[in-house]
Design a protein around this motif. Structure first.
Motif, short mmCIF file in Angstrom:
data_model
loop_
_atom_site.label_atom_id
_atom_site.label_comp_id
_atom_site.label_asym_id
_atom_site.label_seq_id
_atom_site.Cartn_x
_atom_site.Cartn_y
_atom_site.Cartn_z
N LEU A 74 4.74 5.52 -6.00
CA LEU A 74 4.67 5.53 -7.46
C LEU A 74 3.89 6.74 -7.95
CD1 LEU A 74 4.10 1.75 -8.19
CD2 LEU A 74 6.16 3.08 -8.61
N ASN A 75 2.80 7.05 -7.27
CA ASN A 75 2.04 8.24 -7.66
C ASN A 75 2.89 9.49 -7.48
OD1 ASN A 75 -0.21 6.82 -8.40
ND2 ASN A 75 -1.31 7.14 -6.49
N VAL B 284 -0.42 -2.83 -7.86
CA VAL B 284 -0.14 -2.58 -9.26
C VAL B 284 -0.31 -3.89 -10.02
CG1 VAL B 284 1.50 -1.50 -10.83
CG2 VAL B 284 1.70 -1.12 -8.39
N GLU C 70 0.57 -6.63 5.53
CA GLU C 70 1.80 -5.89 5.28
C GLU C 70 2.68 -5.92 6.53
OE1 GLU C 70 0.64 -2.44 2.34
OE2 GLU C 70 -0.68 -2.50 4.06
N LEU D 82 -6.48 -2.37 -0.21
CA LEU D 82 -5.26 -3.08 -0.59
C LEU D 82 -5.36 -3.58 -2.02
CD1 LEU D 82 -2.65 -3.92 0.83
CD2 LEU D 82 -3.71 -6.12 1.31
N ARG E 199 -5.04 5.95 -12.42
CA ARG E 199 -4.15 6.29 -11.32
C ARG E 199 -4.37 5.31 -10.17
NH1 ARG E 199 -1.13 10.75 -9.80
NH2 ARG E 199 -1.08 11.17 -7.57
N LEU E 200 -3.27 4.84 -9.58
CA LEU E 200 -3.37 3.90 -8.47
C LEU E 200 -4.07 4.56 -7.31
CD1 LEU E 200 0.15 2.28 -8.13
CD2 LEU E 200 -1.94 1.13 -8.73
N SER F 167 0.83 -1.21 0.00
CA SER F 167 0.00 0.00 0.00
C SER F 167 0.87 1.26 0.00
CB SER F 167 -0.95 0.00 1.18
OG SER F 167 -0.23 -0.03 2.38
N ILE F 168 2.09 1.17 0.48
CA ILE F 168 2.99 2.32 0.46
C ILE F 168 3.56 2.49 -0.94
CG2 ILE F 168 5.01 3.34 1.55
CD1 ILE F 168 2.77 2.79 3.48
N ARG F 169 3.74 1.36 -1.63
CA ARG F 169 4.27 1.40 -2.98
C ARG F 169 3.43 2.33 -3.85
NH1 ARG F 169 5.98 -4.59 -4.95
NH2 ARG F 169 6.89 -4.69 -2.88
N ALA F 170 2.11 2.17 -3.73
CA ALA F 170 1.21 2.98 -4.56
C ALA F 170 1.45 4.46 -4.30
CB ALA F 170 -0.24 2.60 -4.27
N GLN F 171 1.63 4.83 -3.03
CA GLN F 171 1.86 6.23 -2.70
C GLN F 171 3.12 6.75 -3.38
OE1 GLN F 171 2.10 6.59 1.58
NE2 GLN F 171 0.05 5.81 1.94
N VAL G 148 -4.88 4.89 -3.37
CA VAL G 148 -3.90 4.81 -2.30
C VAL G 148 -4.62 4.76 -0.97
CG1 VAL G 148 -2.47 6.49 -1.08
CG2 VAL G 148 -1.91 5.85 -3.40
N TYR H 106 3.28 0.44 -15.10
CA TYR H 106 2.50 1.57 -14.61
C TYR H 106 3.25 2.89 -14.76
CZ TYR H 106 -0.10 4.55 -11.37
OH TYR H 106 -0.80 5.58 -10.81
N ASP I 245 3.89 12.21 -10.33
CA ASP I 245 3.57 13.63 -10.19
C ASP I 245 4.80 14.50 -10.33
OD1 ASP I 245 1.10 13.06 -7.55
OD2 ASP I 245 0.95 12.97 -9.74
N SER J 240 -4.91 -0.82 -4.46
CA SER J 240 -3.61 -0.17 -4.56
C SER J 240 -2.53 -1.08 -5.14
CB SER J 240 -3.16 0.36 -3.21
OG SER J 240 -2.92 -0.70 -2.32
N VAL K 101 5.02 -2.90 -11.98
CA VAL K 101 5.37 -1.54 -11.60
C VAL K 101 5.89 -0.76 -12.79
CG1 VAL K 101 7.08 -0.22 -10.29
CG2 VAL K 101 5.78 -2.02 -9.16
N ARG L 236 -3.43 1.10 -17.90
CA ARG L 236 -2.20 1.83 -17.60
C ARG L 236 -2.44 3.27 -17.21
NH1 ARG L 236 1.78 2.17 -21.88
NH2 ARG L 236 3.07 3.02 -20.25
#
Lengths: 337, 308, 345
Positions: A193-194, C276, C60, C271, C285-286, A187-191, C288, A219, A198, C274, A216, C282
Motif C-alpha cells: 500500500l505504501n 490498516v 501470517e 504487526l 503512513r502505515l 504485514s506485506i499489505r502495508a508494504q 512496515v 487509507y 508513493d 502495520s 484499505v 488517514r
C-alpha cells in the motif's frame, strides 16, 4: 470533489450483463453505474462478492465487453472501440490483478514480463527495455538480480510488486487495481500500500481501487463508492463517507468491519444484516437492498431510489435519505424556527 | 558486480540469450535419477547416431549381396561369423547393416511426419482455441470428419494412388498425424485463455498473435513434446506396418517393415531374419514411450515449483 | 536448541488443577520432509486452553499456526513428524491409537476449516453428510439422526431447514455452507472447536454473522474455541486470550486487551502497527515490517524474528528466547523486552 479538477475517467450508465450458462436468464452483474475520477486522485470501489465491482473494473479495461453505457477516457468512449483500437489505447489504462500467483507468466523471467510494456509502447529495443525493466524492479523493492529469475522463486508479496511494476512501466494515466492486496499477508499489505501511494505521487497516476476491504480503501483513496448488486448505493469523499455514512448498507458494512482493538470491539454493536446478497440473476424489485435493509419501509419494495445529493460530492440512493433531505431543506427554508 | 563511483549509474545484470538452458539443465539432472528413462534415452540417442552416420557405422552395404553367405546365423550361434554380427538374410545381405540403414528410414520418416504434424496441428489448435467463434467451429468440424475415417485405410489409399515410396508414406501419415496436436493444443489454449497472466498479457497491449505465440505457447510446450515423442513411436510403427504390407518403402531403400516381410517366410529356418528388425522396432517404441512418460512427470514439477 | 530457562506455561502459578484446562499442549514440534530439506513448521509450542475459553492463534503465512492446529488432531500427512504432548481432557492425543483417535475427531474435538467450498463433499446432500457425521459417533437410527440434523441446522440459524437438508453443497452460498460445517462440528457435543480461518473466504457482513454465531454457541454451550486466523480485527472481537506465532514458534501469549494495548514482543507490536485500521488517522503512513518471513528449513538457533527486528541485540542472534512471564497471564519470548521495560507502542 474539486469542480475544477480534470475528469480523467467518466463512466455513464454502464451495464454489463452475462448470459447464465446452463440455466436461462441474464446475470446483471453491473446494472447502471455512473462514476467519475479526477486526474491524480484515487477512487475506491467497495463491495462484497456479487456486487459487480470486479466486473466494472474488467469492463473498463475491456476484458469484458459492456452491454450498454459509455466509458469516457479523455474524450474517447472505450466501450465503443474495436478491439484493435482498444489495444492501441491500452498503454494509458493498465491493470493490477488480485492473485499474485496467477498473474505472472510462469515461463517468463521477471525482466521480460516488465520489459514488455517498454518494448510495446515506448518502442525500446530489447537491451534498453531490459535495463529499464531491471531498474523499475529495483524501484519497487526487488533485488538487483531478480530480473533474471522466474516468478516461482518469489513470494506472493514480491510477485505482486512485479505486477505493479508491469502496470506502471508504460506510464499509464489510469491504473485499475483489482483487489491488489487482498491475497497478501497483513504485514506485506502495508508494504504494497505504501508503494502504491508513493508511485502515485512519483508518476502522477490515477487509481480506480477495487476492494472489499473498507479499511484499505480508506487509507489509499480520496473518494469511495459502495456497490451493492450491480449499482452504486453511496459515493463521496472518504472523510464524509466514513464519518457520516447515510445509506443503510454502508452503515451495516462499516459496523461489520472488525477493528483491531478489543475494547472498541466490545463497545460496538455490529449491525447484522439478515440473509445474503440476492443473486444478480433476479435482483429484488424497487430498491435492491430492501430485502435485507434494517430500516426498509413499504415504498422501498416498489420504487427504485434515485440518487440524493446529501452534501457536495456525496450522494446516496435511498428513499429514507431522500425523505431526510427533504425535511432538512424544509426546516432550513422555514428559517430558524 | 564491479564497484561503481557515485557518478556512474550502475547497470543491471544482462539478460542471457538462451531461455531454455536453465530448464534443460534441470531436466538432465532429473534424468540421472531415473534409470529406465536414462537407458531409454540412450537407446534413442543410439538410434539417432545410427540414422545420421549409417554410411560410416554400418559394416556393410545393406544391399550388397553375399549369396555364398546367405542365411548365416548370428555371430554367437553355431555356424555364425563375426563378419556378419547378426547374420545374413536369404540374399546374403548383412542384417546388422540393414537394421542400421532401416533406422535411418524410420527416423527420417518419423521426424518428417512429426515435424509437419506439430507445425500444422499446433497452429490450427492455437487459432481454434484462442480465437474461438467460427474459426474454432470450422477447424473442429474438419478435425472431427478426419478423425472418423480409419487412419490406416486412408494411408493405404494414398499410397495406392501415389505409388509406394517413402514420400508417399510420409504424405499418407501426415494427413492424419496433425489431428491429435490440434485437439491437444486447442484444449490447453482454451483453459489458458482464462488464466490471469494471459488476461494480463492482453491488458498490457499485446496483439492476439503475440499473446498466442509469446505467452500461451511456451506454457503448452511440455505436453506437446510428450505427445510428439509418443507420436514418433506410432509413426515408426505405422511405417513398418505399411512397408510390411509391401505398400510402403521399396527396395533398395531399407525398412524394418520390409525386413519383417522378407523374414516371414524364413521364420522356421532362419529366426534371425525377423527377430532383429522386430526387436529394433519394439525397443524403439518402448524407449519412446518410457521417455514420454518421464517427460510428462518431469514437466509437472517444473510447473509445480512455481505454485504455492 | 533453546535457551537455558525452561519454557513456562502461560499461567505463572506452578500447579494447575486438571479441571482448569481442557487442552494442554507442551513442546509441540512438527516437521516435514520435503525435496528441499526438512521444514520445521512448528517448534516447541506450549499453551493451554481453559474450558469455555475462546483463544486466538494469530500469525501470517508460514508462522505455523495452521500446522499447529492440524497437529492437535494428528491430521497431517505421513511425511510429517510430530513430537510433544497434547493432553485433552486428561488424555494425551499423541498416544491414542486408531479407534480412540477417530472417536475424538468430530467427537469431543471438532474442526472447521477455511474453505467451505471444498470442505463438503459435492456429491452428497447436506442431510446425508450431517447424518453421516452424527452416526460416525453415535449409534442412533437414521430417522433420529435426521431429526437431530434438522435441529442443529436451526441452531446455527439456517432458515428453511427441510429444503436445505435435501440440497447439495453447490446449491448453498458460502456463508450457508460454513454454517452447515459448524452445525456438523456441533453434532457430537464437542468440548473444543478448532476453527482454522473460518471466515477468511467470506464477505464481511457474512463474516460478522458467523462470528456472532460462534460467540453465541460458546456462551450457550460452554464449548471452547481455538480460532486460528491472520485477522487481528477478528481476534479482537472474539477472543479472550491470544497466542502470537512467528517462524514456527509461539512468541507471545496474553489476554486480548493486554496484547493489543501493551504488546511485549516486537513482532506483535510491528504487526499491530502495520494493520490498516478503520479508525486510524488517514494521513498517518502505515509503518512496515521490512523483509519477509523466514524459511523454516534448518532454522538457525536464534530468535526467528531477529533478521527483521528493529530492537535486535547481540544476544538475539545467539539463542532462542523462551516464553517468560511479563504480567499475570502475559508471556513473551524476547530478550530485549525481558530486560528493559520500555513500552513498544
Amino acid at each position: 470533489m474539486n469542480p475544477s479538477a480534470e475528469i480523467l475517467l467518466s463512466v455513464e450508465g454502464l451495464k454489463t450483463y452475462f448470459t447464465a450458462h446452463g440455466r436461462h436468464g441474464t446475470v446483471k452483474a453491473v446494472d447502471g453505474v455512473d462514476l467519475a475520477i479526477a486526474r491524480g486522485s484515487s477512487l475506491g470501489l467497495v463491495g462484497e462478492s456479487g456486487s459487480g465491482k470486479s466486473t466494472v473494473a474488467r469492463s473498463i479495461v475491456r476484458l469484458e465487453d459492456p452491454t450498454e453505457g459509455r466509458i469516457l477516457f479523455e474524450g474517447i468512449d472505450l466501450a465503443s472501440l474495436s478491439s484493435e483500437a482498444m489495444r492501441r489505447t491500452r498503454r494509458r489504462v493498465q491493470m493490477i490483478f488480485q492473485d499474485p500467483y496467477a498473474s505472472l507468466n510462469p515461463r517468463m523471467r521477471l525482466g521480460d514480463i516488465v520489459a514488455e510494456p517498454f518494448a510495446l509502447h515506448e518502442g525500446m529495443n530489447k537491451h534498453d527495455a531490459w535495463q529499464a525493466a531491471a531498474r523499475l524492479l529495483a524501484r519497487v523493492g526487488l533485488d538487483r538480480d531478480s530480473a533474471l529469475r522466474y516468478p516461482h522463486e518469489f513470494s506472493g508479496g514480491q510477485r505482486q510488486r512485479v505486477g505493479v511494476a508491469r502496470a506502471v512501466a508504460a506510464k499509464p494515466d489510469l491504473i485499475v487495481a483489482d483487489e491488489p492486496v487482498s491475497a497478501l499477508d497483513v504485514s506485506i499489505r502495508a508494504q504494497l500500500l505504501n508503494l502504491l501511494k508513493d508511485l502515485q505521487d512519483e508518476f502522477h497516476l490515477t487509481y480506480l481501487f477495487i476492494s472489499h476491504d473498507l479499511s484499505v480503501v480508506r487509507y489509499v483513496c480520496d473518494r469511495v463508492a459502495i456497490m451493492y448488486l450491480g449499482r452504486i448505493v453511496e459515493e463521496g469523499d472518504c472523510d464524509s463517507i466514513f464519518t457520516s455514512p447515510r445509506h443503510p448498507y454502508t452503515r451495516a458494512l462499516l459496523s461489520a468491519v472488525p477493528i483491531a482493538d478489543p475494547d472498541l470491539e466490545r463497545q460496538r454493536v455490529a449491525q447484522l444484516l439478515p440473509g445474503e446478497m440476492p443473486s444478480p440473476l433476479a435482483p429484488p424489485s424497487g430498491c435492491r437492498f430492501h430485502t435485507r435493509c434494517p430500516v426498509a419501509i413499504d415504498r422501498c419494495a416498489l420504487i427504485d431510489p434515485p440518487y440524493v445529493v446529501v452534501d457536495p460530492g456525496h450522494r446516496a440512493a435511498c428513499l429514507l435519505v431522500e425523505d431526510e433531505q427533504r425535511e432538512a431543506l424544509a426546516t432550513a427554508s422555514t428559517g430558524s424556527a | 558486480m564491479a564497484v561503481t563511483t557515485p557518478l556512474e549509474i550502475p547497470s543491471f545484470p544482462e539478460r542471457p540469450s538462451f531461455r531454455r538452458l536453465p530448464s534443460m539443465r534441470g531436466m538432465l539432472r532429473g534424468l540421472a535419477g531415473n534409470r529406465f528413462a536414462m537407458v531409454a534415452s540412450l537407446f534413442l540417442l543410439l538410434l539417432a547416431v545410427a540414422a545420421i552416420f549409417a554410411p560410416w557405422v554400418a559394416p556393410h552395404d545393406p544391399n550388397e549381396l553375399h549369396i555364398i553367405d546367405r542365411l548365416t546365423p548370428p555371430a554367437w550361434s553355431a555356424g555364425g561369423s563375426t563378419t556378419y554380427l547378426l547374420g545374413t538374410d536369404e540374399l546374403g545381405r548383412d542384417i546388422l547393416s540393414r537394421i542400421i540403414w532401416g533406422a535411418r528410414t524410420s527416423v527420417t520418416i518419423g521426424l518428417a511426419v512429426v515435424a509437419f504434424s506439430v507445425v500444422l496441428g499446433t497452429t490450427t489448435g492455437l487459432l481454434a482455441g484462442y480465437l474461438g467463434g467460427w474459426v474454432d467451429t470450422l477447424l473442429m468440424r474438419i478435425v472431427d470428419i478426419q478423425f472418423s475415417f480409419p487412419a490406416l485405410l486412408i494411408s493405404l489409399a494414398v499410397v495406392l494412388v501415389l505409388g509406394a515410396s517413402a514420400t508417399s508414406v510420409i504424405i499418407a501419415l501426415c494427413i492424419d498425424g496433425w489431428l491429435v496436436y490440434c485437439r491437444l493444443t486447442r484444449g490447453m489454449v482454451m483453459t489458458l485463455k482464462h488464466t490471469t497472466f494471459i488476461e494480463a498479457a492482453r491488458v498490457t497491449g499485446n496483439t492476439s498473435r503475440r499473446v498466442m505465440i509469446g505467452h500461451a505457447l511456451p506454457n503448452i510446450l511440455s505436453p506437446l513434446i510428450t505427445l510428439a515423442t509418443l507420436e514418433f513411436a506410432r509413426v515408426v510403427l505405422a511405417e513398418s506396418t505399411i512397408s510390411f504390407l509391401g505398400l510402403g518403402v521399396q527396395a533398395p531403400t531399407v525398412s524394418w517393415g520390409l525386413m519383417l516381410n522378407n523374414g516371414e517366410d524364413y521364420l522356421t529356418v532362419a529366426w534371425w531374419l525377423i527377430t532383429f528388425p522386430g526387436l529394433a522396432l519394439t525397443l524403439t517404441v518402448l524407449s519412446a514411450n518410457v521417455v514420454a512418460s518421464w517427460l510428462r512427470v518431469v514437466a509437472d514439477p517444473l510447473q509445480r515449483a512455481g505454485s504455492r | 536448541m533453546t535457551a537455558a530457562a525452561p519454557a513456562l506455561s502461560p499461567e505463572p502459578t506452578p500447579a494447575r488443577a486438571a479441571a482448569e484446562t481442557i487442552l494442554d499442549v507442551s513442546g509441540l514440534s512438527t516437521s516435514f520432509e520435503t525435496r528441499a530439506g526438512r521444514v520445521h513448521a512448528v517448534q516447541d509450542v506450549t499453551f493451554s486452553v481453559a474450558p469455555g475459553e475462546i483463544v486466538g492463534l494469530v500469525g501470517e503465512s508460514g508462522s505455523g499456526k495452521t500446522v499447529t492446529s492440524l497437529s492437535l488432531l494428528r491430521l497431517l500427512p505421513a511425511t510429517a513428524r510430530t513430537t510433544g504432548r497434547v493432553v485433552f481432557e486428561g488424555r494425551d492425543v499423541m498416544k491414542l491409537r486408531g479407534e480412540q483417535l477417530r472417536q475424538l475427531r468430530g467427537g469431543r474435538i471438532a474442526m472447521v476449516f477455511q474453505d467451505p467450498m471444498t470442505s463438503l463433499d459435492p456429491v452428497f446432500t447436506v442431510g446425508s453428510q450431517m447424518v453421516g457425521a452424527l452416526r460416525a459417533h453415535q449409534r442412533i437410527p437414521r430417522a433420529e439422526a435426521l431429526e437431530r440434523s434438522a435441529s442443529l441446522l436451526e441452531q446455527v440459524g439456517i432458515p428453511d431447514v427441510a429444503t436445505r437438508l435435501s440440497q447439495y453443497p453447490h446449491e448453498l452460498s458460502g456463508g450457508m455452507r460454513q454454517r452447515v460445517l459448524i452445525a456438523m462440528a456441533l453434532s457430537n457435543d464437542p468440548g473444543l472447536l478448532i476453527a482454522d480461518e473460518p471466515t477468511t473466504a467470506l464477505d464481511v457482513t457474512i463474516q460478522a454473522q458467523i462470528l456472532r454465531l460462534l460467540k453465541d454457541i460458546n456462551q450457550r454451550t460452554g464449548m471452547a474455541i481455538i480460532l486460528v486466523t491472520h485477522d487481528l480485527g477478528v481476534i479482537a472481537g472474539l477472543c479472550d486470550r491470544v497466542f502470537v506465532m512467528y517462524g514456527g514458534r509461539l512468541v507471545e501469549s496474553a489476554p486480548a486487551h493486554d496484547l493489543f494495548h501493551g504488546p511485549e514482543h516486537p513482532y506483535t507490536a510491528g504487526l499491530l502497527d502495520s494493520v490498516v485500521r478503520l479508525d486510524q488517522d488517514r494521513n498517518r503512513r502505515l509503518s512496515v515490517i521490512d523483509g519477509s518471513p523466514p524459511v523454516l528449513i534448518d532454522p538457525e538457533p536464534c530468535c526467528p524474528f531477529n533478521p527483521r527486528c528493529p530492537y535486535a541485540v547481540e544476544r538475539c542472534r545467539e539463542a532462542v528466547p523462551a516464553l517468560t512471564p511479563r504480567a499475570p497471564g502475559h508471556d513473551a519470548a524476547c530478550f530485549r523486552t525481558e530486560a528493559a521495560h520500555e513500552p513498544l507502542r
